[in-house]
Design a protein around this motif. Structure first.
Motif, mmCIF file in Angstrom:
data_model
loop_
_atom_site.group_PDB
_atom_site.id
_atom_site.type_symbol
_atom_site.label_atom_id
_atom_site.label_comp_id
_atom_site.label_asym_id
_atom_site.label_seq_id
_atom_site.Cartn_x
_atom_site.Cartn_y
_atom_site.Cartn_z
ATOM 1 N N MET A 139 -12.349 65.462 31.360
ATOM 2 C CA MET A 139 -12.421 65.380 32.816
ATOM 3 C C MET A 139 -12.364 66.785 33.418
ATOM 4 O O MET A 139 -11.462 67.560 33.105
ATOM 5 N N THR A 140 -13.328 67.105 34.254
ATOM 6 C CA THR A 140 -13.360 68.387 34.948
ATOM 7 C C THR A 140 -12.881 68.195 36.381
ATOM 8 O O THR A 140 -13.429 67.366 37.117
ATOM 9 N N ILE A 141 -11.872 68.966 36.785
ATOM 10 C CA ILE A 141 -11.320 68.889 38.137
ATOM 11 C C ILE A 141 -11.565 70.218 38.832
ATOM 12 O O ILE A 141 -11.195 71.281 38.322
ATOM 13 N N VAL A 142 -12.189 70.145 39.989
ATOM 14 C CA VAL A 142 -12.399 71.334 40.819
ATOM 15 C C VAL A 142 -11.643 71.132 42.128
ATOM 16 O O VAL A 142 -11.697 70.052 42.722
ATOM 17 N N MET A 143 -10.931 72.148 42.550
ATOM 18 C CA MET A 143 -10.199 72.098 43.815
ATOM 19 C C MET A 143 -10.901 72.994 44.825
ATOM 20 O O MET A 143 -11.275 74.127 44.514
ATOM 21 N N THR A 144 -11.103 72.465 46.040
ATOM 22 C CA THR A 144 -11.603 73.303 47.130
ATOM 23 C C THR A 144 -10.428 73.692 48.022
ATOM 24 O O THR A 144 -9.475 72.930 48.194
ATOM 25 N N LEU A 145 -10.526 74.891 48.586
ATOM 26 C CA LEU A 145 -9.503 75.394 49.502
ATOM 27 C C LEU A 145 -10.198 76.054 50.686
ATOM 28 O O LEU A 145 -11.002 76.977 50.507
ATOM 29 N N LEU A 146 -9.920 75.578 51.878
ATOM 30 C CA LEU A 146 -10.345 76.233 53.107
ATOM 31 C C LEU A 146 -9.130 76.938 53.680
ATOM 32 O O LEU A 146 -8.130 76.286 54.019
ATOM 33 N N VAL A 147 -9.184 78.264 53.780
ATOM 34 C CA VAL A 147 -7.976 79.021 54.119
ATOM 35 C C VAL A 147 -8.253 80.039 55.211
ATOM 36 O O VAL A 147 -9.381 80.508 55.390
ATOM 37 N N ARG A 148 -7.175 80.366 55.927
ATOM 38 C CA ARG A 148 -7.211 81.440 56.919
ATOM 39 C C ARG A 148 -5.813 82.028 57.039
ATOM 40 O O ARG A 148 -4.868 81.331 57.414
ATOM 41 N N ALA A 177 -2.032 79.113 41.537
ATOM 42 C CA ALA A 177 -1.411 79.149 40.212
ATOM 43 C C ALA A 177 -0.839 77.789 39.834
ATOM 44 O O ALA A 177 -0.978 77.335 38.691
ATOM 45 N N PHE A 178 -0.198 77.112 40.795
ATOM 46 C CA PHE A 178 0.380 75.798 40.511
ATOM 47 C C PHE A 178 -0.688 74.803 40.094
ATOM 48 O O PHE A 178 -0.538 74.085 39.102
ATOM 49 N N HIS A 179 -1.780 74.729 40.840
ATOM 50 C CA HIS A 179 -2.792 73.711 40.541
ATOM 51 C C HIS A 179 -3.554 74.013 39.255
ATOM 52 O O HIS A 179 -3.917 73.084 38.519
ATOM 53 N N LEU A 180 -3.778 75.279 38.961
ATOM 54 C CA LEU A 180 -4.372 75.609 37.671
ATOM 55 C C LEU A 180 -3.447 75.181 36.534
ATOM 56 O O LEU A 180 -3.904 74.684 35.502
ATOM 57 N N ASP A 181 -2.153 75.351 36.731
ATOM 58 C CA ASP A 181 -1.181 74.947 35.711
ATOM 59 C C ASP A 181 -1.116 73.435 35.548
ATOM 60 O O ASP A 181 -0.814 72.934 34.465
ATOM 61 N N ARG A 182 -1.413 72.683 36.605
ATOM 62 C CA ARG A 182 -1.312 71.216 36.557
ATOM 63 C C ARG A 182 -2.629 70.534 36.204
ATOM 64 O O ARG A 182 -2.703 69.318 36.216
ATOM 65 N N GLY A 183 -3.670 71.294 35.905
ATOM 66 C CA GLY A 183 -4.875 70.648 35.390
ATOM 67 C C GLY A 183 -6.165 70.935 36.120
ATOM 68 O O GLY A 183 -7.226 70.467 35.701
ATOM 69 N N ASP A 229 -9.422 72.867 36.872
ATOM 70 C CA ASP A 229 -10.225 73.747 36.023
ATOM 71 C C ASP A 229 -10.812 74.927 36.790
ATOM 72 O O ASP A 229 -10.992 76.010 36.219
ATOM 73 N N HIS A 230 -11.134 74.728 38.060
ATOM 74 C CA HIS A 230 -11.755 75.802 38.835
ATOM 75 C C HIS A 230 -11.452 75.572 40.312
ATOM 76 O O HIS A 230 -11.255 74.429 40.747
ATOM 77 N N VAL A 231 -11.428 76.657 41.063
ATOM 78 C CA VAL A 231 -11.156 76.612 42.501
ATOM 79 C C VAL A 231 -12.339 77.218 43.242
ATOM 80 O O VAL A 231 -12.824 78.298 42.878
ATOM 81 N N ILE A 232 -12.816 76.500 44.255
ATOM 82 C CA ILE A 232 -13.777 77.065 45.202
ATOM 83 C C ILE A 232 -13.017 77.323 46.494
ATOM 84 O O ILE A 232 -12.501 76.391 47.109
ATOM 85 N N LEU A 233 -12.935 78.580 46.881
ATOM 86 C CA LEU A 233 -12.148 78.960 48.052
ATOM 87 C C LEU A 233 -13.071 79.487 49.138
ATOM 88 O O LEU A 233 -13.853 80.412 48.909
#
Length: 279
Positions: free
Chosen positions: A1-10, A21-27, A29-33
């Motif tokens: 299973m591949t999990i990608v997290m998106t983050l909209l930040v300001r 770091a927390f979400h990479l540690d919990r599974g 695989d990649h972040v789109i910020l």
């Protein structure tokens, strides 16, 4: 299973490194910020993870908080470029805590014909003094979580990867064209840290509220909390709002005794372990 997290930040330098770091540690695989015009150290933190190959940085210069459109673009990219089987559309102040195992284990419990997985959020309270990392001092949460206007705090959804996914403003709903929405609860609790310092709250509402006001495409009822707080900021300031969110030691102890507060050190311990590992 591949999990990608998106983050909209300001302007999220006080919490962003820990979130990724927390979400990479919990599974994850990649972040789109997507960085929406940050002026603090947000971009530098993101580029640090990008150099490690675990994050894709996307600069967003527009200033009308078109969150639904922007997150939809990231979520589709998560599938088309990174093969995401699941996409978590996250905010910097939210930590998706799997109740058992990893995020991969939690999402594997969702029936295969279900598009989205829902997760409740729980608010951690702002603490005095404001000094030090948020996670070291914010270890108490509300038994029943409300937003700053006293309204029930809605949950969020993660969804399966698709090229035609649509994510609504707020990340509360995900749909596909021509298909009824299907959602199942996931064994995940989102640990939410919306108010960390006075300066952070004022900056968030000042910039986010002004951006909402500039957006002429959204129904005025969307983003009502931001709009109301922005009006409050311009009219009277946010001192009363902030004081209502702030807990000193006496208020913490009273809340723990009467049961409307719960001491929760899970994230504190997890981030301490990650900090020790980096050291």
């Amino acid at each position: 299973m591949t999990i990608v997290m998106t983050l909209l930040v300001r302007d999220e330098e006080d919490i962003l490194r820990e979130n990724i770091a927390f979400h990479l540690d919990r599974g994850v695989d990649h972040v789109i910020l997507m960085d929406n015009a940050s002026v603090d150290g947000t971009a530098e933190i993101a580029h640090d993870f990008a150099r490690r190959g675990v994050l894709t940085y996307w600069h967003q210069p527009e200033d009308d908080y078109a969150q639904g459109r922007w997150v939809t673009a990231m979520a589709r990219r998560a599938f088309t470029e990174f093969g995401a089987e699941w996409v978590i559309n996250n905010d910097a102040d939210e930590f998706w805590w799997p109740l058992q195992g990893s995020l991969r284990d939690a999402l594997a419990t969702i029936p295969p014909d279900t598009l989205a997985a829902s997760a409740e959020r729980t608010n951690f309270v702002a603490r005095t003094p404001e000094t030090g990392p948020f996670w070291q001092r914010m270890d108490v949460r509300c038994r029943v979580s409300l937003n700053p206007l006293g309204r029930p705090l809605p949950g969020k959804v993660a969804h399966r990867g698709h090229a035609d996914i649509e994510v609504a403003q707020g990340n509360h709903v995900a749909t596909r064209p021509g298909q009824p929405p299907s959602v199942a609860p996931a064994p995940i609790l989102i640990l939410h840290f919306p108010v960390r310092t006075r300066a952070q709250l004022v900056n968030k509402i000042a910039k986010g509220g002004a951006a909402y006001a500039r957006n002429t495409d959204l129904d005025p009822g969307i983003g009502s909390t931001w709009r109301i707080l922005y009006d409050t900021l311009r009219r009277d300031g946010l001192d009363a709002v902030y004081e209502g969110e702030l807990y000193d030691a006496a208020r913490i102890e009273a809340g723990l005794r009467d049961g409307h507060l719960i001491r929760d050190e899970r994230l504190k311990q997890a981030l301490a372990a990650l900090s020790d590992a980096r050291a």
